[in-house]
Design a protein around this motif. Sequence first.
Motif, PDB file in Angstrom:
ATOM      1  N   PHE A 114     -13.675 -13.362  -1.929  1.00 22.24           N
ATOM      2  CA  PHE A 114     -14.432 -13.714  -0.901  1.00 22.24           C
ATOM      3  C   PHE A 114     -15.817 -12.850  -0.849  1.00 22.24           C
ATOM      4  CE2 PHE A 114      -9.972 -13.297   0.304  1.00 22.24           C
ATOM      5  CZ  PHE A 114      -9.725 -14.596   0.951  1.00 22.24           C
ATOM      6  N   ALA A 115     -16.997 -13.779  -0.713  1.00 21.78           N
ATOM      7  CA  ALA A 115     -18.536 -13.392  -0.706  1.00 21.78           C
ATOM      8  C   ALA A 115     -18.802 -12.583   0.549  1.00 21.78           C
ATOM      9  CB  ALA A 115     -19.264 -14.494  -0.891  1.00 21.78           C
ATOM     10  N   SER A 153       9.701   9.018  14.808  1.00 21.06           N
ATOM     11  CA  SER A 153       9.503   9.960  15.801  1.00 21.06           C
ATOM     12  C   SER A 153       8.325   9.102  16.923  1.00 21.06           C
ATOM     13  CB  SER A 153       8.890  10.987  15.387  1.00 21.06           C
ATOM     14  OG  SER A 153       7.714  10.653  14.520  1.00 21.06           O
ATOM     15  N   ALA A 154       8.341   7.874  16.713  1.00 20.54           N
ATOM     16  CA  ALA A 154       7.076   7.170  17.643  1.00 20.54           C
ATOM     17  C   ALA A 154       7.542   7.060  18.769  1.00 20.54           C
ATOM     18  CB  ALA A 154       6.715   5.860  16.955  1.00 20.54           C
ATOM     19  N   ARG A 155       6.729   6.992  19.871  1.00 22.90           N
ATOM     20  CA  ARG A 155       6.912   6.528  21.574  1.00 22.90           C
ATOM     21  C   ARG A 155       5.976   5.634  21.650  1.00 22.90           C
ATOM     22  NH1 ARG A 155       7.989  12.507  24.223  1.00 22.90           N
ATOM     23  NH2 ARG A 155       9.943  12.926  23.074  1.00 22.90           N
ATOM     24  N   PRO A 156       6.203   4.672  22.640  1.00 22.84           N
ATOM     25  CA  PRO A 156       5.184   3.617  23.082  1.00 22.84           C
ATOM     26  C   PRO A 156       3.900   4.269  23.588  1.00 22.84           C
ATOM     27  CG  PRO A 156       7.681   2.968  23.811  1.00 22.84           C
ATOM     28  CD  PRO A 156       7.647   4.288  23.248  1.00 22.84           C
ATOM     29  N   GLY A 157       2.779   3.752  23.324  1.00 24.66           N
ATOM     30  CA  GLY A 157       1.707   4.382  23.661  1.00 24.66           C
ATOM     31  C   GLY A 157       0.647   4.425  22.584  1.00 24.66           C
ATOM     32  N   ALA A 158      -0.518   5.068  22.621  1.00 25.70           N
ATOM     33  CA  ALA A 158      -1.592   5.064  21.623  1.00 25.70           C
ATOM     34  C   ALA A 158      -1.339   5.835  20.650  1.00 25.70           C
ATOM     35  CB  ALA A 158      -2.824   5.580  22.292  1.00 25.70           C
ATOM     36  N   ALA A 159      -1.717   5.524  19.394  1.00 29.32           N
ATOM     37  CA  ALA A 159      -1.296   6.214  18.197  1.00 29.32           C
ATOM     38  C   ALA A 159      -2.254   6.059  17.118  1.00 29.32           C
ATOM     39  CB  ALA A 159       0.224   6.078  17.672  1.00 29.32           C
ATOM     40  N   LYS A 160      -2.178   6.502  15.828  1.00 24.28           N
ATOM     41  CA  LYS A 160      -3.071   6.106  14.816  1.00 24.28           C
ATOM     42  C   LYS A 160      -2.028   5.588  13.535  1.00 24.28           C
ATOM     43  CE  LYS A 160      -6.809   9.308  15.817  1.00 24.28           C
ATOM     44  NZ  LYS A 160      -7.953   8.277  16.272  1.00 24.28           N
ATOM     45  N   LEU A 161      -2.839   4.558  12.778  1.00 22.72           N
ATOM     46  CA  LEU A 161      -2.210   4.081  11.774  1.00 22.72           C
ATOM     47  C   LEU A 161      -2.993   4.479  10.461  1.00 22.72           C
ATOM     48  CD1 LEU A 161       0.423   2.093  11.586  1.00 22.72           C
ATOM     49  CD2 LEU A 161      -1.301   0.175  11.520  1.00 22.72           C
ATOM     50  N   ALA A 162      -2.341   4.927   9.414  1.00 20.09           N
ATOM     51  CA  ALA A 162      -2.961   4.960   8.102  1.00 20.09           C
ATOM     52  C   ALA A 162      -2.551   3.942   7.390  1.00 20.09           C
ATOM     53  CB  ALA A 162      -2.331   6.433   7.538  1.00 20.09           C
ATOM     54  N   VAL A 163      -3.491   2.940   6.700  1.00 15.00           N
ATOM     55  CA  VAL A 163      -3.505   1.868   6.026  1.00 15.00           C
ATOM     56  C   VAL A 163      -3.975   1.997   4.758  1.00 15.00           C
ATOM     57  CG1 VAL A 163      -3.642  -0.368   5.757  1.00 15.00           C
ATOM     58  CG2 VAL A 163      -3.544   0.628   8.096  1.00 15.00           C
ATOM     59  N   ARG A 164      -3.145   2.045   3.703  1.00 17.34           N
ATOM     60  CA  ARG A 164      -3.848   2.401   2.125  1.00 17.34           C
ATOM     61  C   ARG A 164      -4.478   1.368   1.700  1.00 17.34           C
ATOM     62  NH1 ARG A 164      -3.281   7.558   1.541  1.00 17.34           N
ATOM     63  NH2 ARG A 164      -1.426   8.283   2.017  1.00 17.34           N
ATOM     64  N   PRO A 165      -5.669   1.391   1.021  1.00 12.38           N
ATOM     65  CA  PRO A 165      -6.500  -0.023   0.554  1.00 12.38           C
ATOM     66  C   PRO A 165      -5.511  -1.067   0.068  1.00 12.38           C
ATOM     67  CG  PRO A 165      -7.580   2.252   0.304  1.00 12.38           C
ATOM     68  CD  PRO A 165      -6.378   2.595   0.536  1.00 12.38           C
ATOM     69  N   GLY A 166      -4.620  -0.680  -0.961  1.00 13.14           N
ATOM     70  CA  GLY A 166      -3.869  -1.533  -1.654  1.00 13.14           C
ATOM     71  C   GLY A 166      -2.700  -2.438  -0.668  1.00 13.14           C
ATOM     72  N   ALA A 167      -2.627  -1.942   0.661  1.00 16.80           N
ATOM     73  CA  ALA A 167      -1.594  -2.393   1.444  1.00 16.80           C
ATOM     74  C   ALA A 167      -2.238  -3.615   2.482  1.00 16.80           C
ATOM     75  CB  ALA A 167      -0.957  -1.386   2.269  1.00 16.80           C
ATOM     76  N   ILE A 168      -3.281  -4.010   2.067  1.00 21.19           N
ATOM     77  CA  ILE A 168      -3.967  -5.324   2.840  1.00 21.19           C
ATOM     78  C   ILE A 168      -3.877  -6.446   2.261  1.00 21.19           C
ATOM     79  CG2 ILE A 168      -6.090  -5.932   4.368  1.00 21.19           C
ATOM     80  CD1 ILE A 168      -6.423  -2.773   4.623  1.00 21.19           C
ATOM     81  N   ARG A 169      -3.434  -7.492   3.002  1.00 20.40           N
ATOM     82  CA  ARG A 169      -3.427  -8.917   2.322  1.00 20.40           C
ATOM     83  C   ARG A 169      -4.681  -9.714   3.023  1.00 20.40           C
ATOM     84  NH1 ARG A 169       1.192  -9.926   3.407  1.00 20.40           N
ATOM     85  NH2 ARG A 169       2.214  -9.234   1.666  1.00 20.40           N
ATOM     86  N   LEU A 170      -5.643 -10.114   2.152  1.00 25.65           N
ATOM     87  CA  LEU A 170      -6.617 -11.013   2.872  1.00 25.65           C
ATOM     88  C   LEU A 170      -6.256 -12.572   2.719  1.00 25.65           C
ATOM     89  CD1 LEU A 170      -9.970  -9.152   1.136  1.00 25.65           C
ATOM     90  CD2 LEU A 170      -8.800  -8.781   3.277  1.00 25.65           C
ATOM     91  N   GLY A 171      -6.802 -12.869   3.796  1.00 23.99           N
ATOM     92  CA  GLY A 171      -6.622 -14.439   3.836  1.00 23.99           C
ATOM     93  C   GLY A 171      -7.905 -15.104   4.634  1.00 23.99           C
ATOM     94  N   ASP A 172      -8.037 -16.238   4.323  1.00 23.78           N
ATOM     95  CA  ASP A 172      -9.155 -16.999   5.111  1.00 23.78           C
ATOM     96  C   ASP A 172      -9.288 -16.969   6.313  1.00 23.78           C
ATOM     97  OD1 ASP A 172     -10.042 -18.311   2.481  1.00 23.78           O
ATOM     98  OD2 ASP A 172      -8.255 -19.778   2.800  1.00 23.78           O
TER      99      ASP A 172
END
Length: 353
Positions: A333-334, A272-291
């Motif tokens: 990561f410290a 249902s998305a259209r180009p333009g401003a929106a919001k994203l919900a990101v679960r804490p476990g759905a993020i991959r950390l890198g250097d």
Amino acid sequence: MTSHKPGSVVFENVRKCFGAFTAVPDLSLTIEPGTLVTLLGPSGCGKTTTLRMLAGLEHPTSGRILIGGKDVTMLPANARDVSMVFQSYALFPHMTALDNVAYGLESSRLGKKVAREKAEHGLELVGLAGMGGRLPAELSGGQQQRVAVARALVLEPQVLLLDEPLSNLDARLRRKVRTDIRDLQQRLGFTAVYVTHDQDEALAVSDRIIVMKDGEIAQSGAPRELYEAPASPFIADFMGEANVVACEVLSVDAGRALVKVGGLEHHLPGNSARPGAAKLAVRPGAIRLGDGDEPGLKGRVLHSAYLGDHIEYEIETDVGAFFVVDHSVERSFAPAADVTLAFKNRGIALITA
């Protein structure tokens, strides 16, 4: 155990006021027979008032309530063919488990012998065969809860109501008893309306979850649907923790959206998305950390906490702070370390509402 079919539940434009305060402004919902539906929401959202109206402990200011197709709006509690399991269990402390379960049957003028046979069968159903002679004080919290469920079930109601039934149990016992209740409901096929403020509990037991906010339905659907496709920032954050950040939808093609968050671009479902401003919900476990020199959204570690099988981070970025749960505990990561954030394929939802 049930001798008649489970009932449906219908609320038609139900309104409930307490003086000048409107607890439920205009509620319409249908619960199909034989399903377990959970009313979920924060304190004061109207879920308990809704359950009490269904039980006949409160009457609507306006609107209609039907159980099994019958208008019960103004009927007293004892004329509704529902049974309720209370948060406090409400067992008689001086009666044995068997006497507690048989009490409602005997009050309905069923012969004592038949009532006790049904009560014994009820205890057997909830895994307490042979424990009928014990007093509530001689039972664990989980066993007391199961006695309360058995007492409600033996009355063979069209609808079983459960009001925060596990809130007095410790975390491990809650997991066990919620599984017991779900297994029992699926095995016997009764209709159940379950009230809780605990998201994990709702996800674990429900066919359908109705999330309430300010006396209204914020979103309704299957557990997976609410968790993976929240309709608003409120649902995203309430149905398990979420980082809700601003994003830009760059393009939509064949039901997939390309979104940009800071310097990070990511493809995800976006029917249902259209180009333009929106919001994203990101679960804490759905993020991959890198250097810090890897591609992705640039960030800096504010706090970190090692919790055995995972590390929790709070990370500052140009688009806001992120709470991250990282199960890659071999690397940490410290605080003050520069990192990059990339998104995994699951646990990311686009919110266009």
